[in-house]
Design a protein around this motif. Structure first.
Motif, PDB file in Angstrom:
ATOM      1  N   TRP A  55       0.838  -1.200   0.000  1.00 18.03           N
ATOM      2  CA  TRP A  55       0.000   0.000   0.000  1.00 18.03           C
ATOM      3  C   TRP A  55       0.879   1.259   0.000  1.00 18.03           C
ATOM      4  CZ3 TRP A  55      -4.635   1.153  -1.361  1.00 18.03           C
ATOM      5  CH2 TRP A  55      -5.175   2.390  -1.021  1.00 18.03           C
ATOM      6  N   ALA A  56       1.954   1.265   0.757  1.00 15.98           N
ATOM      7  CA  ALA A  56       2.861   2.410   0.778  1.00 15.98           C
ATOM      8  C   ALA A  56       3.510   2.601  -0.591  1.00 15.98           C
ATOM      9  CB  ALA A  56       3.928   2.228   1.846  1.00 15.98           C
ATOM     10  N   LEU A  57       3.863   1.509  -1.256  1.00 19.01           N
ATOM     11  CA  LEU A  57       4.408   1.598  -2.603  1.00 19.01           C
ATOM     12  C   LEU A  57       3.381   2.194  -3.552  1.00 19.01           C
ATOM     13  CD1 LEU A  57       6.807   0.931  -4.468  1.00 19.01           C
ATOM     14  CD2 LEU A  57       5.760  -1.313  -4.823  1.00 19.01           C
ATOM     15  N   TRP A  58       2.144   1.791  -3.408  1.00 16.91           N
ATOM     16  CA  TRP A  58       1.065   2.336  -4.232  1.00 16.91           C
ATOM     17  C   TRP A  58       0.896   3.843  -3.968  1.00 16.91           C
ATOM     18  CZ3 TRP A  58      -1.297   0.814  -8.414  1.00 16.91           C
ATOM     19  CH2 TRP A  58      -2.454   1.485  -8.824  1.00 16.91           C
ATOM     20  N   MET A  59       0.987   4.245  -2.726  1.00 15.90           N
ATOM     21  CA  MET A  59       0.888   5.663  -2.383  1.00 15.90           C
ATOM     22  C   MET A  59       2.018   6.455  -3.033  1.00 15.90           C
ATOM     23  SD  MET A  59      -0.174   5.334   1.657  1.00 15.90           S
ATOM     24  CE  MET A  59       0.112   7.011   2.069  1.00 15.90           C
ATOM     25  N   THR A  60       3.239   5.946  -2.957  1.00 20.64           N
ATOM     26  CA  THR A  60       4.364   6.671  -3.550  1.00 20.64           C
ATOM     27  C   THR A  60       4.256   6.695  -5.074  1.00 20.64           C
ATOM     28  OG1 THR A  60       5.739   4.679  -3.463  1.00 20.64           O
ATOM     29  CG2 THR A  60       5.940   6.227  -1.638  1.00 20.64           C
ATOM     30  N   TYR A  61       3.720   5.655  -5.676  1.00 23.28           N
ATOM     31  CA  TYR A  61       3.487   5.667  -7.116  1.00 23.28           C
ATOM     32  C   TYR A  61       2.485   6.762  -7.481  1.00 23.28           C
ATOM     33  CZ  TYR A  61       1.953   4.209 -11.745  1.00 23.28           C
ATOM     34  OH  TYR A  61       1.616   4.188 -13.073  1.00 23.28           O
ATOM     35  N   GLY A  62       1.438   6.904  -6.688  1.00 22.16           N
ATOM     36  CA  GLY A  62       0.451   7.962  -6.921  1.00 22.16           C
ATOM     37  C   GLY A  62       1.061   9.347  -6.798  1.00 22.16           C
ATOM     38  N   ILE A  63       1.944   9.534  -5.834  1.00 19.39           N
ATOM     39  CA  ILE A  63       2.627  10.820  -5.681  1.00 19.39           C
ATOM     40  C   ILE A  63       3.508  11.093  -6.895  1.00 19.39           C
ATOM     41  CG2 ILE A  63       4.332  12.084  -4.308  1.00 19.39           C
ATOM     42  CD1 ILE A  63       3.276  10.455  -1.876  1.00 19.39           C
ATOM     43  N   TRP A  64       4.230  10.075  -7.347  1.00 19.10           N
ATOM     44  CA  TRP A  64       5.083  10.225  -8.512  1.00 19.10           C
ATOM     45  C   TRP A  64       4.265  10.598  -9.744  1.00 19.10           C
ATOM     46  CZ3 TRP A  64       5.432   7.093 -12.972  1.00 19.10           C
ATOM     47  CH2 TRP A  64       6.501   7.410 -13.809  1.00 19.10           C
ATOM     48  N   ARG A  65       3.124   9.920  -9.918  1.00 16.57           N
ATOM     49  CA  ARG A  65       2.270  10.219 -11.070  1.00 16.57           C
ATOM     50  C   ARG A  65       1.722  11.639 -11.007  1.00 16.57           C
ATOM     51  NH1 ARG A  65       1.762   8.138 -15.706  1.00 16.57           N
ATOM     52  NH2 ARG A  65      -0.446   8.530 -15.667  1.00 16.57           N
ATOM     53  N   SER A  66       1.326  12.095  -9.823  1.00 18.76           N
ATOM     54  CA  SER A  66       0.796  13.450  -9.724  1.00 18.76           C
ATOM     55  C   SER A  66       1.895  14.488  -9.992  1.00 18.76           C
ATOM     56  CB  SER A  66       0.141  13.679  -8.361  1.00 18.76           C
ATOM     57  OG  SER A  66       1.120  13.747  -7.345  1.00 18.76           O
ATOM     58  N   ARG A  67       3.111  14.209  -9.591  1.00 21.77           N
ATOM     59  CA  ARG A  67       4.212  15.130  -9.905  1.00 21.77           C
ATOM     60  C   ARG A  67       4.504  15.137 -11.393  1.00 21.77           C
ATOM     61  NH1 ARG A  67       8.462  14.266  -4.933  1.00 21.77           N
ATOM     62  NH2 ARG A  67       7.174  15.301  -3.382  1.00 21.77           N
ATOM     63  N   GLN A  68       4.407  13.984 -12.055  1.00 17.13           N
ATOM     64  CA  GLN A  68       4.617  13.936 -13.499  1.00 17.13           C
ATOM     65  C   GLN A  68       3.546  14.750 -14.227  1.00 17.13           C
ATOM     66  OE1 GLN A  68       7.242  12.439 -15.145  1.00 17.13           O
ATOM     67  NE2 GLN A  68       8.028  12.186 -13.083  1.00 17.13           N
ATOM     68  N   ASN A  69       2.320  14.673 -13.756  1.00 19.18           N
ATOM     69  CA  ASN A  69       1.232  15.426 -14.371  1.00 19.18           C
ATOM     70  C   ASN A  69       1.391  16.924 -14.135  1.00 19.18           C
ATOM     71  OD1 ASN A  69       0.050  13.118 -15.376  1.00 19.18           O
ATOM     72  ND2 ASN A  69      -1.317  12.871 -13.618  1.00 19.18           N
ATOM     73  N   ASP A  70       1.919  17.307 -12.964  1.00 18.77           N
ATOM     74  CA  ASP A  70       2.102  18.720 -12.653  1.00 18.77           C
ATOM     75  C   ASP A  70       3.209  19.343 -13.497  1.00 18.77           C
ATOM     76  OD1 ASP A  70       0.116  18.554 -10.797  1.00 18.77           O
ATOM     77  OD2 ASP A  70       1.461  18.374  -9.073  1.00 18.77           O
ATOM     78  N   GLU A  71       4.242  18.581 -13.825  1.00 16.40           N
ATOM     79  CA  GLU A  71       5.375  19.122 -14.567  1.00 16.40           C
ATOM     80  C   GLU A  71       5.078  19.288 -16.050  1.00 16.40           C
ATOM     81  OE1 GLU A  71       8.736  16.666 -13.834  1.00 16.40           O
ATOM     82  OE2 GLU A  71       8.914  17.263 -11.740  1.00 16.40           O
ATOM     83  N   GLY A  72       4.332  18.382 -16.618  1.00 12.29           N
ATOM     84  CA  GLY A  72       4.189  18.403 -18.060  1.00 12.29           C
ATOM     85  C   GLY A  72       2.810  18.562 -18.511  1.00 12.29           C
TER      86      GLY A  72
END
Length: 74
Positions: A57-74
């Motif tokens: 679950w923690a890995l899933w949470m960090t994946y979600g954070i990574w995806r939201s940062r990718q969406n914010d940058e580009g």
């Protein structure tokens, strides 16, 4: 308060870090207490599976954070 995405990502990151630390502490305590109380291997394996689910679950949470940062940058 502003709706700055970087603040939201920071809060999500802290939440994920605290959750991950909590799961790690739970796993260490459960292993120690299980050994001291002489719990069966089956019960200890249940605690291991609960901890594994928490780590996933923690890995899933960090994946979600990574995806939201990718969406914010580009």
């Amino acid at each position: 308060m502003s709706n700055d995405p970087k603040n939201a990502n920071g809060a999500d990151g802290r939440r994920a870090a605290l959750f991950l630390a909590g799961v790690g502490i739970f796993w260490i305590v459960a292993t120690f207490v299980g050994g001291q109380l002489g719990l069966s291997q089956r019960t200890r394996a249940l605690f291991d599976l609960i901890a594994l689910a928490g780590f996933v679950w923690a890995l899933w949470m960090t994946y979600g954070i990574w995806r939201s940062r990718q969406n914010d940058e580009g």
